[in-house]
Motif scaffolding. Structure first.
Motif, PDB file in Angstrom:
ATOM      1  N   ASN A   2      55.649  43.455  38.593  1.00  0.00           N
ATOM      2  CA  ASN A   2      54.709  43.697  39.691  1.00  0.00           C
ATOM      3  C   ASN A   2      54.559  42.425  40.523  1.00  0.00           C
ATOM      4  N   PHE A   3      54.952  42.497  41.809  1.00  0.00           N
ATOM      5  CA  PHE A   3      54.860  41.341  42.693  1.00  0.00           C
ATOM      6  C   PHE A   3      53.645  41.419  43.617  1.00  0.00           C
ATOM      7  N   ASP A   4      52.775  42.398  43.413  1.00  0.00           N
ATOM      8  CA  ASP A   4      51.577  42.508  44.242  1.00  0.00           C
ATOM      9  C   ASP A   4      50.602  41.386  43.913  1.00  0.00           C
ATOM     10  N   LEU A   5      49.943  40.858  44.942  1.00  0.00           N
ATOM     11  CA  LEU A   5      48.942  39.824  44.739  1.00  0.00           C
ATOM     12  C   LEU A   5      47.655  40.454  44.206  1.00  0.00           C
ATOM     13  N   ASN A   6      46.941  39.691  43.366  1.00  0.00           N
ATOM     14  CA  ASN A   6      45.641  40.183  42.917  1.00  0.00           C
ATOM     15  C   ASN A   6      44.588  39.863  43.983  1.00  0.00           C
ATOM     16  N   ASP A   7      43.352  40.273  43.721  1.00  0.00           N
ATOM     17  CA  ASP A   7      42.295  40.119  44.730  1.00  0.00           C
ATOM     18  C   ASP A   7      42.059  38.651  45.086  1.00  0.00           C
ATOM     19  N   GLU A   8      42.053  37.764  44.090  1.00  0.00           N
ATOM     20  CA  GLU A   8      41.829  36.346  44.363  1.00  0.00           C
ATOM     21  C   GLU A   8      42.973  35.751  45.182  1.00  0.00           C
ATOM     22  N   LEU A  12      42.845  34.102  48.895  1.00  0.00           N
ATOM     23  CA  LEU A  12      43.416  32.788  49.193  1.00  0.00           C
ATOM     24  C   LEU A  12      44.331  32.876  50.410  1.00  0.00           C
ATOM     25  N   THR A  13      45.171  33.905  50.456  1.00  0.00           N
ATOM     26  CA  THR A  13      46.066  34.094  51.601  1.00  0.00           C
ATOM     27  C   THR A  13      45.281  34.198  52.893  1.00  0.00           C
ATOM     28  N   GLU A  14      44.233  35.010  52.881  1.00  0.00           N
ATOM     29  CA  GLU A  14      43.420  35.203  54.085  1.00  0.00           C
ATOM     30  C   GLU A  14      42.730  33.908  54.499  1.00  0.00           C
ATOM     31  N   SER A  15      42.238  33.144  53.524  1.00  0.00           N
ATOM     32  CA  SER A  15      41.506  31.912  53.831  1.00  0.00           C
ATOM     33  C   SER A  15      42.423  30.863  54.456  1.00  0.00           C
ATOM     34  N   VAL A  16      43.603  30.670  53.858  1.00  0.00           N
ATOM     35  CA  VAL A  16      44.534  29.667  54.389  1.00  0.00           C
ATOM     36  C   VAL A  16      45.077  30.113  55.741  1.00  0.00           C
ATOM     37  N   PRO A  68      51.926  28.766  40.044  1.00  0.00           N
ATOM     38  CA  PRO A  68      53.007  28.790  41.040  1.00  0.00           C
ATOM     39  C   PRO A  68      52.794  29.801  42.166  1.00  0.00           C
ATOM     40  N   VAL A  69      52.201  30.944  41.867  1.00  0.00           N
ATOM     41  CA  VAL A  69      52.001  31.950  42.914  1.00  0.00           C
ATOM     42  C   VAL A  69      51.016  31.437  43.959  1.00  0.00           C
ATOM     43  N   GLU A  70      49.953  30.775  43.505  1.00  0.00           N
ATOM     44  CA  GLU A  70      48.981  30.223  44.449  1.00  0.00           C
ATOM     45  C   GLU A  70      49.614  29.130  45.318  1.00  0.00           C
ATOM     46  N   ILE A  71      50.452  28.290  44.702  1.00  0.00           N
ATOM     47  CA  ILE A  71      51.176  27.275  45.470  1.00  0.00           C
ATOM     48  C   ILE A  71      52.094  27.945  46.490  1.00  0.00           C
ATOM     49  N   MET A  72      52.769  29.000  46.080  1.00  0.00           N
ATOM     50  CA  MET A  72      53.650  29.736  46.992  1.00  0.00           C
ATOM     51  C   MET A  72      52.875  30.254  48.202  1.00  0.00           C
ATOM     52  N   ILE A  73      51.698  30.790  47.962  1.00  0.00           N
ATOM     53  CA  ILE A  73      50.877  31.329  49.052  1.00  0.00           C
ATOM     54  C   ILE A  73      50.536  30.237  50.057  1.00  0.00           C
ATOM     55  N   ILE A  74      50.092  29.099  49.548  1.00  0.00           N
ATOM     56  CA  ILE A  74      49.699  27.994  50.434  1.00  0.00           C
ATOM     57  C   ILE A  74      50.901  27.469  51.205  1.00  0.00           C
ATOM     58  N   MET A  75      52.010  27.267  50.507  1.00  0.00           N
ATOM     59  CA  MET A  75      53.188  26.699  51.163  1.00  0.00           C
ATOM     60  C   MET A  75      53.755  27.652  52.209  1.00  0.00           C
ATOM     61  N   SER A 295      62.998  37.195  48.700  1.00  0.00           N
ATOM     62  CA  SER A 295      63.229  37.625  47.322  1.00  0.00           C
ATOM     63  C   SER A 295      63.568  36.437  46.421  1.00  0.00           C
ATOM     64  N   MET A 296      64.430  35.550  46.908  1.00  0.00           N
ATOM     65  CA  MET A 296      64.821  34.395  46.103  1.00  0.00           C
ATOM     66  C   MET A 296      63.691  33.384  45.973  1.00  0.00           C
ATOM     67  N   ALA A 297      62.832  33.281  46.988  1.00  0.00           N
ATOM     68  CA  ALA A 297      61.667  32.400  46.876  1.00  0.00           C
ATOM     69  C   ALA A 297      60.710  32.913  45.807  1.00  0.00           C
ATOM     70  N   LEU A 298      60.535  34.230  45.745  1.00  0.00           N
ATOM     71  CA  LEU A 298      59.708  34.825  44.684  1.00  0.00           C
ATOM     72  C   LEU A 298      60.327  34.566  43.310  1.00  0.00           C
ATOM     73  N   TYR A 299      61.626  34.704  43.228  1.00  0.00           N
ATOM     74  CA  TYR A 299      62.334  34.436  41.963  1.00  0.00           C
ATOM     75  C   TYR A 299      62.144  32.982  41.539  1.00  0.00           C
ATOM     76  N   ALA A 300      62.278  32.061  42.485  1.00  0.00           N
ATOM     77  CA  ALA A 300      62.077  30.645  42.173  1.00  0.00           C
ATOM     78  C   ALA A 300      60.653  30.381  41.708  1.00  0.00           C
ATOM     79  N   THR A 301      59.696  31.038  42.355  1.00  0.00           N
ATOM     80  CA  THR A 301      58.297  30.870  41.962  1.00  0.00           C
ATOM     81  C   THR A 301      58.077  31.338  40.524  1.00  0.00           C
ATOM     82  N   MET A 302      58.620  32.483  40.181  1.00  0.00           N
ATOM     83  CA  MET A 302      58.452  33.026  38.837  1.00  0.00           C
ATOM     84  C   MET A 302      59.117  32.149  37.771  1.00  0.00           C
ATOM     85  N   MET A 303      60.208  31.482  38.144  1.00  0.00           N
ATOM     86  CA  MET A 303      60.974  30.694  37.180  1.00  0.00           C
ATOM     87  C   MET A 303      60.621  29.218  37.178  1.00  0.00           C
ATOM     88  N   SER A 304      59.773  28.764  38.096  1.00  0.00           N
ATOM     89  CA  SER A 304      59.568  27.332  38.300  1.00  0.00           C
ATOM     90  C   SER A 304      58.925  26.626  37.106  1.00  0.00           C
TER      91      SER A 304
END
Length: 379
Positions: A2-8, A12-16, A68-75, A295-304
């Motif tokens: 599941n690659f869907d973001l949770n509520d938090e 975070l996405t909306e705030s940044v 890593p997912v939160e870092i991905m969102i900010i970056m 897709s590859m950025a998501l893969y990198a995030t999951m594996m980082s």
């Protein structure tokens, strides 16, 4: 999976995103770029107020405990806005080194200033003779009394001109190319024997050359040595590549949307150029490349943060090769579809292209990562 973001994460996405939209349009960015720092100190404080500077640090260290997912969102939002603040080197990279190499006492000394925005800590790891190989270290550290003496030079220290502190790799023993024998040290910018030469990079950001001449470092300022420093640096590089991949996706997303909007309004031969099928095909190719990169950025995030170093390195290198390919194709297509205006300083397209070009060369180009993939596969 599941690659869907949770509520938090959605919050975070909306705030940044809101922060960037309110305070980072193209003209504001040009003003920030021309400042002495090369970015906006006020914006950096806004990052702190939003909790972005404390996000990568654990709750035990006083941070927020983001992953890593939160870092991905900010970056990704940083890439979309083409933001200049040193979030990648001074937070993502430094946080990784301190997380993997520093003791709780050392983190307690260094992290509060990082999290409130008053202390900039920059990794100083690359050297002129090492290329992209961060384990190739000629800078030396010789033990002397109650500490060490460091001599050498570091190159391309990202945003090193505004750093208060550097995290420096130096060789304790062995030959420059040896994987072992490296130490990781905390060096203050105002220590005797430390000098640096800041300069602007092609994408409008900044870097510095760092010189160390008989610099004394106390023993309690050594973060790691022996078999610990090399793996900590390697993990940092992998986590940073995952973050910069997300930044690239944000930048490419802005380029694709801006180009499609331009095709809808630019008129030639009595009609909007978006009606021409050949240009529609180019735009479709850009979208395909963007989605492959995403897709590859998501893969990198999951594996980082995968514990298996070989599997992690293979995933990260695979992602970097695709990001580099997509970034070049999208940036070139964007400029070509815009025509001459895409090459001017007055239009965002060229600035995005410059940033994506620098991302392509940061922490390893495609040849470097293809070689690493081949080495991991054969070895």
């Amino acid at each position: 999976m599941n690659f869907d973001l949770n509520d938090e994460q959605r919050l975070l996405t909306e705030s940044v995103s809101r922060l960037m939209m309110d305070r980072y349009d193209f003209n504001q960015r040009k003003t920030y770029a021309m400042s002495e720092e090369g970015f906006s100190p006020a914006m950096w404080q806004a990052y702190g107020e939003l909790g972005l500077l404390a996000l990568p640090f654990s709750e035990d260290d006083g941070g927020i405990g983001g992953g890593p997912v939160e870092i991905m969102i900010i970056m990704e939002e940083i890439g979309r806005a083409l933001a200049l603040e040193p979030y990648l080197p001074h937070i993502v990279m430094s946080a990784s080194l301190l997380r993997h190499a520093a003791s709780p006492e050392q983190r307690a000394r260094l992290l509060p200033g990082m999290m409130d925005g008053t202390r900039h800590i920059a990794p100083a790891l690359g050297e002129m003779t090492g290329g992209y190989d961060l384990s190739h270290v000629r800078t030396t550290a010789r033990e002397e009394g109650a500490g060490f003496r460091l001599d050498g030079a570091k190159t391309l220290v990202l945003h090193g001109g505004c750093a208060h502190t550097f995290l420096v790799s130096a060789r304790l023993q062995g030959r420059p190319a040896d994987q072992q024998g490296i130490g990781l040290f905390v060096v203050e910018a105002d220590d005797k024997g430390v000098s640096h030469r800041p300069y602007r990079t092609q994408d409008g950001q900044s870097a510095a050359e760092l010189m160390l001449a008989d610099v004394h470092v106390a023993k309690d300022m050594m973060l790691a040595c022996g078999s610990e420093a090399g793996p900590a640096i390697a993990r940092m590089a992998d986590e940073a590549i995952a973050a910069i991949a997300a930044e690239a996706v944000g930048a490419m997303d802005s380029l694709v949307k801006g180009t499609v909007d331009y095709l809808k309004v630019r008129k030639q031969f009595g009609q909007v150029i978006g009606n021409f099928q050949a240009l529609q095909h180019r735009a479709a190719d850009m979208v395909v490349e963007l989605e492959q990169a995403r897709s590859m950025a998501l893969y990198a995030t999951m594996m980082s943060r995968h514990e298996d170093a070989i599997a992690r390195a293979a995933a990260i290198s695979s992602a970097k090769v695709q990001i580099n390919r997509s970034a070049r194709l999208i940036a070139q297509a964007c400029v070509q579809l815009h025509g001459g205006i895409g090459m001017t300083m007055e239009h965002p397209a060229g600035h995005y292209m410059k940033r994506l070009t620098m991302i392509e060369k940061t922490l390893g180009d495609s040849d470097f990562h293809m070689d690493r993939l081949a080495s991991d596969t054969n070895g």
